[in-house]
Write an enzyme that holds these catalytic residues in place. Sequence first.
Site, PDB file in Angstrom:
ATOM      1  CD  GLN A  22      -5.149  -8.484   5.616  1.00 44.38           C
ATOM      2  OE1 GLN A  22      -4.455  -7.864   5.011  1.00 44.38           O
ATOM      3  NE2 GLN A  22      -4.882  -8.359   7.078  1.00 44.38           N
ATOM      4  NE  ARG A  79      -0.261  -1.059  -0.317  1.00 48.39           N
ATOM      5  CZ  ARG A  79       0.071  -2.088   0.598  1.00 48.39           C
ATOM      6  NH1 ARG A  79      -0.352  -1.974   1.825  1.00 48.39           N
ATOM      7  NH2 ARG A  79       1.024  -3.262   0.265  1.00 48.39           N
ATOM      8  CG  HIS A 122      -2.226  -8.018   0.230  1.00 46.15           C
ATOM      9  ND1 HIS A 122      -1.935  -6.519   0.507  1.00 46.15           N
ATOM     10  CD2 HIS A 122      -1.839  -8.391   1.601  1.00 46.15           C
ATOM     11  CE1 HIS A 122      -1.590  -6.267   1.840  1.00 46.15           C
ATOM     12  NE2 HIS A 122      -1.598  -7.621   2.572  1.00 46.15           N
ATOM     13  CG  ASN A 166       1.613  -6.470   1.099  1.00 50.05           C
ATOM     14  OD1 ASN A 166       1.879  -5.302   1.256  1.00 50.05           O
ATOM     15  ND2 ASN A 166       1.370  -7.560   1.893  1.00 50.05           N
ATOM     16  CD  GLU A 167       4.326  -7.062   4.520  1.00 47.07           C
ATOM     17  OE1 GLU A 167       3.669  -8.014   4.852  1.00 47.07           O
ATOM     18  OE2 GLU A 167       4.100  -6.130   4.864  1.00 47.07           O
ATOM     19  CG  ASN A 302       4.266  -2.739   3.796  1.00 47.20           C
ATOM     20  OD1 ASN A 302       4.001  -1.609   3.437  1.00 47.20           O
ATOM     21  ND2 ASN A 302       3.525  -3.805   3.473  1.00 47.20           N
ATOM     22  CE1 TYR A 304       1.660  -2.862  10.543  1.00 48.42           C
ATOM     23  CE2 TYR A 304       3.098  -3.828   9.084  1.00 48.42           C
ATOM     24  CZ  TYR A 304       1.867  -3.080   9.276  1.00 48.42           C
ATOM     25  OH  TYR A 304       0.864  -3.210   8.478  1.00 48.42           O
ATOM     26  CD  GLU A 383       0.499  -3.306   4.849  1.00 46.65           C
ATOM     27  OE1 GLU A 383       0.874  -4.052   5.808  1.00 46.65           O
ATOM     28  OE2 GLU A 383       0.237  -4.091   3.867  1.00 46.65           O
ATOM     29  CD1 TRP A 433      -2.779  -3.487   8.843  1.00 44.87           C
ATOM     30  CD2 TRP A 433      -3.048  -2.926   6.659  1.00 44.87           C
ATOM     31  NE1 TRP A 433      -3.295  -4.388   8.387  1.00 44.87           N
ATOM     32  CE2 TRP A 433      -3.508  -4.323   7.114  1.00 44.87           C
ATOM     33  CE3 TRP A 433      -2.889  -2.774   5.325  1.00 44.87           C
ATOM     34  CZ2 TRP A 433      -4.166  -5.072   6.407  1.00 44.87           C
ATOM     35  CZ3 TRP A 433      -3.410  -3.774   4.416  1.00 44.87           C
ATOM     36  CH2 TRP A 433      -4.167  -4.805   4.929  1.00 44.87           C
ATOM     37  CD  GLU A 440      -2.941  -8.927  10.988  1.00 46.85           C
ATOM     38  OE1 GLU A 440      -3.412  -7.904  10.427  1.00 46.85           O
ATOM     39  OE2 GLU A 440      -1.799  -9.176  11.150  1.00 46.85           O
ATOM     40  CD1 TRP A 441      -2.445 -10.819   7.468  1.00 46.05           C
ATOM     41  CD2 TRP A 441      -3.384 -12.041   5.825  1.00 46.05           C
ATOM     42  NE1 TRP A 441      -2.545 -10.344   6.308  1.00 46.05           N
ATOM     43  CE2 TRP A 441      -3.101 -10.959   5.151  1.00 46.05           C
ATOM     44  CE3 TRP A 441      -3.985 -13.264   5.171  1.00 46.05           C
ATOM     45  CZ2 TRP A 441      -3.518 -10.685   4.067  1.00 46.05           C
ATOM     46  CZ3 TRP A 441      -4.470 -12.951   3.870  1.00 46.05           C
ATOM     47  CH2 TRP A 441      -4.336 -11.887   3.337  1.00 46.05           C
TER      48      TRP A 441
END
Length: 487
Positions: A22, A79, A122, A166-167, A302, A304, A383, A433, A440-441
């Site tokens: 990213q 991180r 990630h 990650n995730e 994480n 959101y 995050e 984050w 952003e992906w």
Amino acid sequence: MTNVHRAFPSNFLFGAATAAYQIEGATSEDGRTPSIWDTFSWVPGAVVGGDTGDVACDHYHRSADDVAMMKRLGVQTYRFSTAWPRVRPDGGAANPAGIDFYSRLVDELLAADIVPWLTLYHWDLPQALQDKGGWVSRDTADRFTEYALTVHDALGDRVNIWTTLNEPWCASFLSYTGGEHAPGHTSVREGLLASHHLLLGHGQVIRELRARDASLNLGLTTNHTVAVALDPNNPADVDAARRIDGQFNRWFLDPVFRGSYPADIVEDIRLVDAGAVEAFEAAVQPGDLDLISQHIDTLGINYYHGDLLAGSPPADPPVSADPTTEREVRSPYPSFEGIYNVERGLERTAQNWEIEPAGLTTLLQRIWNEYAKAAGTTLYVTENGAAFDDELVLENGEARVHDERRVAFLRDHLNATLDAQEAGVDVRGFFYWSLMDNFEWAWGYAKRFGIVHVDYETQVRTLKDSALEYRRIIGERAISGAASRQP
Ligand code: PNW
């Protein structure tokens, strides 16, 4: 408005987070080969605006400046992730030039008194390994272990905190079943197998790193939702919440903390795709779950947003004409049929994600009480953040970004973290984050999450008001000033 002053305990760590693909750019320098995110971003329509990570924030060439900026911000920990295709291009032999970059970065961080918090995966799987099946193939867990040991060879003397993945939900279901992330596949079987092989890789790496150095702090980062039933007395609503909770939360936490996959979710998926579940069950070999459920020191959470869920279209018409209200969960995911996300009238981010700080408290309490506490695993919020439509303005010749919504977001979620701590949860830190705007992906550069603004033409960094507020909070080790809490 009342004034508040809420102090953080002395051992609480304030951080900021990023990920290699990213921010780094320099995707073909010093021996790096393509990852699945390079190739995915080349597919027309896969990423908004056709954006790629080729340049991103050019962090690969600016790490010293970026670390100096972090020091000015006052963050205690950073991180970041290492890029597998830099460290072992094509998943093959170790690449000293790529490894050097991280070695320098770690030295810069330590010199600035910032604790390096390293994530091994990630999402930037070498494309050459995807060509051999990627995470659908069990072999990838072994390749991941080799890669992790290479990173540890180089950095193990200076980095103490290691996160394997990650995730894993995003790296499996969102990527191999939902098709929204690289490699963009839409197969239930692949998502299931990927989830298991990711966790297997996690377990193998924990075992190997623990054997090398018992003093390391080892862990995993998972993403979550808080699934709430619209009417707790309506069985269809309760079942909708169970299914969402099962796939996002329990599918990963159960094997890691209890050594088994949630049986109800396995059976739900079997009803939809029996062949996929058969392949999954064959992939889970004797001993796998013992590896996966080894002790971890740290679980990174994480968060959101949450979901209010109904098992049938809500009876009351929504107040707003927002097309996202009463939407059936758009679902390539198995057994998500007939689940509706109910509009709560909450404020939303630029990505249309609901803003719900109290959900973070609920989530931390739940994961602590049901999983981490008994295991002696410490929690961190690894995050939390939001994209807003930021505007860079010039004031007396000075660039400013008055992102007051992000300021409130940050304060509210730090408050929510403290609420959890006061309720007895051992949560010892928070990472915003993201440190800076970045790729952003699937949204490309269209969504800005940073507390630092990045001008993608000039690569000039500008501290947004949220960064100034974070610096103040970190400096005072307290949230002070006018209360801005949302309900
Ligand atoms: C996380 N979803 O990604 C990642 O760890 C970050 O790299 C990312 O930038 C951040 O959250 C903000 O999106 C997610 O579609 C991406 O559910 C997509 C989803 C969830 C998490």
